[in-house]
Design a protein around this motif. Structure first.
Motif, mmCIF file in Angstrom:
data_model
loop_
_atom_site.group_PDB
_atom_site.id
_atom_site.type_symbol
_atom_site.label_atom_id
_atom_site.label_comp_id
_atom_site.label_asym_id
_atom_site.label_seq_id
_atom_site.Cartn_x
_atom_site.Cartn_y
_atom_site.Cartn_z
ATOM 1 N N ILE A 139 43.491 34.574 58.396
ATOM 2 C CA ILE A 139 42.581 34.188 56.953
ATOM 3 C C ILE A 139 41.154 34.327 57.293
ATOM 4 O O ILE A 139 40.578 33.698 58.085
ATOM 5 C CB ILE A 139 43.101 32.835 56.928
ATOM 6 N N ALA A 140 40.697 35.236 56.695
ATOM 7 C CA ALA A 140 39.134 35.474 56.728
ATOM 8 C C ALA A 140 38.206 34.698 55.693
ATOM 9 O O ALA A 140 38.935 33.915 54.812
ATOM 10 C CB ALA A 140 38.944 37.075 56.392
ATOM 11 N N SER A 141 37.080 34.261 56.275
ATOM 12 C CA SER A 141 36.356 33.522 55.422
ATOM 13 C C SER A 141 35.879 34.240 54.215
ATOM 14 O O SER A 141 35.124 33.587 53.118
ATOM 15 C CB SER A 141 35.105 32.822 56.214
ATOM 16 N N PHE A 142 35.876 35.552 54.172
ATOM 17 C CA PHE A 142 35.314 36.552 52.931
ATOM 18 C C PHE A 142 36.631 36.750 52.209
ATOM 19 O O PHE A 142 37.452 37.264 52.717
ATOM 20 C CB PHE A 142 34.520 37.722 53.495
ATOM 21 N N PHE A 143 36.695 36.539 50.959
ATOM 22 C CA PHE A 143 37.653 36.995 49.996
ATOM 23 C C PHE A 143 37.249 38.026 48.957
ATOM 24 O O PHE A 143 35.977 38.071 48.644
ATOM 25 C CB PHE A 143 38.160 35.910 49.209
ATOM 26 N N PRO A 144 37.779 39.024 48.757
ATOM 27 C CA PRO A 144 37.265 40.024 47.917
ATOM 28 C C PRO A 144 37.134 39.638 46.373
ATOM 29 O O PRO A 144 38.028 38.559 46.088
ATOM 30 C CB PRO A 144 38.296 41.349 47.882
ATOM 31 N N GLN A 145 36.232 40.241 45.730
ATOM 32 C CA GLN A 145 35.937 39.778 44.104
ATOM 33 C C GLN A 145 37.385 39.899 43.622
ATOM 34 O O GLN A 145 38.032 40.752 43.595
ATOM 35 C CB GLN A 145 35.011 40.425 43.549
ATOM 36 N N ARG A 146 37.813 38.722 42.837
ATOM 37 C CA ARG A 146 39.095 38.647 41.972
ATOM 38 C C ARG A 146 38.974 39.178 40.695
ATOM 39 O O ARG A 146 39.825 39.727 39.726
ATOM 40 C CB ARG A 146 39.776 37.670 42.090
ATOM 41 N N LEU A 147 37.510 38.992 39.972
ATOM 42 C CA LEU A 147 37.278 39.207 38.659
ATOM 43 C C LEU A 147 36.519 40.280 38.343
ATOM 44 O O LEU A 147 35.641 40.699 39.200
ATOM 45 C CB LEU A 147 36.718 37.828 37.970
ATOM 46 N N ASN A 148 36.709 40.709 37.304
ATOM 47 C CA ASN A 148 35.555 41.721 36.842
ATOM 48 C C ASN A 148 35.396 41.483 35.403
ATOM 49 O O ASN A 148 36.142 41.257 34.442
ATOM 50 C CB ASN A 148 36.369 43.250 36.714
ATOM 51 N N GLY A 149 34.110 41.636 34.966
ATOM 52 C CA GLY A 149 33.459 41.500 33.504
ATOM 53 C C GLY A 149 32.295 42.038 33.206
ATOM 54 O O GLY A 149 31.813 42.903 33.872
ATOM 55 N N LYS A 150 31.793 41.800 31.995
ATOM 56 C CA LYS A 150 30.659 42.400 31.441
ATOM 57 C C LYS A 150 30.404 41.687 30.256
ATOM 58 O O LYS A 150 30.900 40.915 29.592
ATOM 59 C CB LYS A 150 30.994 43.848 30.817
ATOM 60 N N ILE A 151 29.003 41.733 29.933
ATOM 61 C CA ILE A 151 28.409 41.064 28.702
ATOM 62 C C ILE A 151 27.648 42.184 27.860
ATOM 63 O O ILE A 151 27.022 43.002 28.779
ATOM 64 C CB ILE A 151 27.295 39.935 29.221
ATOM 65 N N GLU A 152 28.298 42.127 26.644
ATOM 66 C CA GLU A 152 27.617 43.171 25.884
ATOM 67 C C GLU A 152 26.713 42.424 24.823
ATOM 68 O O GLU A 152 27.064 41.629 24.149
ATOM 69 C CB GLU A 152 28.653 43.894 24.900
ATOM 70 N N VAL A 153 25.580 43.068 24.482
ATOM 71 C CA VAL A 153 24.590 42.525 23.500
ATOM 72 C C VAL A 153 24.878 43.278 22.192
ATOM 73 O O VAL A 153 24.950 44.339 22.166
ATOM 74 C CB VAL A 153 23.236 42.709 23.983
ATOM 75 N N LEU A 154 25.290 42.466 21.209
ATOM 76 C CA LEU A 154 26.016 43.088 19.842
ATOM 77 C C LEU A 154 24.761 43.404 18.932
ATOM 78 O O LEU A 154 25.129 44.475 18.034
ATOM 79 C CB LEU A 154 26.810 42.135 19.107
ATOM 80 N N ASN A 155 23.513 42.972 19.093
ATOM 81 C CA ASN A 155 22.495 43.368 18.186
ATOM 82 C C ASN A 155 22.263 44.820 18.700
ATOM 83 O O ASN A 155 21.680 45.471 19.645
ATOM 84 C CB ASN A 155 21.327 42.521 18.713
ATOM 85 N N LYS A 156 22.372 45.983 17.726
ATOM 86 C CA LYS A 156 22.257 47.401 17.810
ATOM 87 C C LYS A 156 20.741 47.692 18.004
ATOM 88 O O LYS A 156 20.428 48.600 18.942
ATOM 89 C CB LYS A 156 22.730 48.057 16.633
ATOM 90 N N LYS A 157 19.851 46.831 17.392
ATOM 91 C CA LYS A 157 18.612 47.300 17.684
ATOM 92 C C LYS A 157 17.652 45.936 18.339
ATOM 93 O O LYS A 157 18.327 44.976 18.294
ATOM 94 C CB LYS A 157 17.777 47.466 16.308
ATOM 95 N N THR A 158 16.595 46.341 18.852
ATOM 96 C CA THR A 158 15.786 45.034 19.421
ATOM 97 C C THR A 158 15.607 43.941 18.518
ATOM 98 O O THR A 158 14.893 44.133 17.425
ATOM 99 C CB THR A 158 14.449 45.734 20.162
#
Length: 218
Positions: free
Chosen positions: A27-46
């Motif tokens: 049993i290692a003290s490091f565990f690989p990442q289990r989640l994957n995700g992203k944040i998208e900004v929906l405003n098309k222009k600044t």
């Protein structure tokens, strides 16, 4: 149940305690990442004086749904040194100053829906200094079913007003300096403005002392 890290040996026993097999594992003290995700900004222009819309999506790398996972969102606002608009490269907008940032603004806690998604909207404050550019950063912290935290973030430039004055040094010699001043929108296009312009000449080497104001100088 939480198991401490280290090396383990498992035996398979019959009812009479006879060992019929064993397996060694770690049993290692490091565990690989289990989640994957992203944040998208929906405003098309600044965005210009309008709310920011974000779409957050997260899922397990195994393909399992992230439905119901708790998510904490916080905002940090950065005041950038200068407004940068590509169309007017070489012009300066606002005072050249160091990047500064606000304290974190914590948004209400929430959970991911059945698709592992969350849409949220952030309304920027009424900035005191509007003659500059801002960057609004969203940091999202998601806790998986094992209690491990996973972070996502997204940055979005933000204009605090619709028009800006841009200035550029055209020429300079021993007797005079010539500047060009433009009134532009956030895309760098010229904007007609029927108003007077106040200006001041400041000596930055003399602790911002005033040299001239609304007058010709040499």
């Amino acid at each position: 149940e939480v198991i401490a890290s280290g090396n383990y040996l498992v035996y398979v026993l019959l009812a009479d305690k006879t060992v019929i097999g064993h397996q060694k594992f770690e049993i290692a003290s490091f565990f690989p990442q289990r989640l994957n995700g992203k944040i998208e900004v929906l405003n098309k222009k600044t965005p210009i004086l309008e709310p920011l819309d974000f779409a957050i999506h997260c899922e397990y790398l195994s393909g399992l749904s992230a439905e119901g996972l708790k998510i904490e969102n916080r905002i940090r606002i950065y005041e950038l040194p200068l407004v940068k608009i590509e169309k007017i490269s070489g012009y300066k907008i606002g005072f050249h100053k160091k990047t500064s940032f606000s304290d974190f603004v914590y948004l209400p806690h929430s959970t991911l829906d059945k698709d592992g998604r969350l849409n949220l909207q952030y309304v920027a404050p009424d900035f005191e200094d509007k003659n500059t550019m801002y960057q609004i950063s969203l940091i999202s912290s998601i806790v998986d079913k094992g209690g491990r935290e996973y972070q996502l973030w997204a940055d979005q430039d933000y204009f605090a007003q619709k028009e800006y004055l841009a200035i550029k040094l055209i020429s300079k010699d021993a007797e005079k300096s010539i500047f060009e001043v433009k009134c532009i929108d956030c895309n760098g296009d010229l904007v007609a403005m029927n108003s007077e312009m106040d200006w001041s000449l400041i000596d930055l080497n003399q602790r911002w002392s005033l040299v001239s104001k609304n007058n010709y100088y040499s």
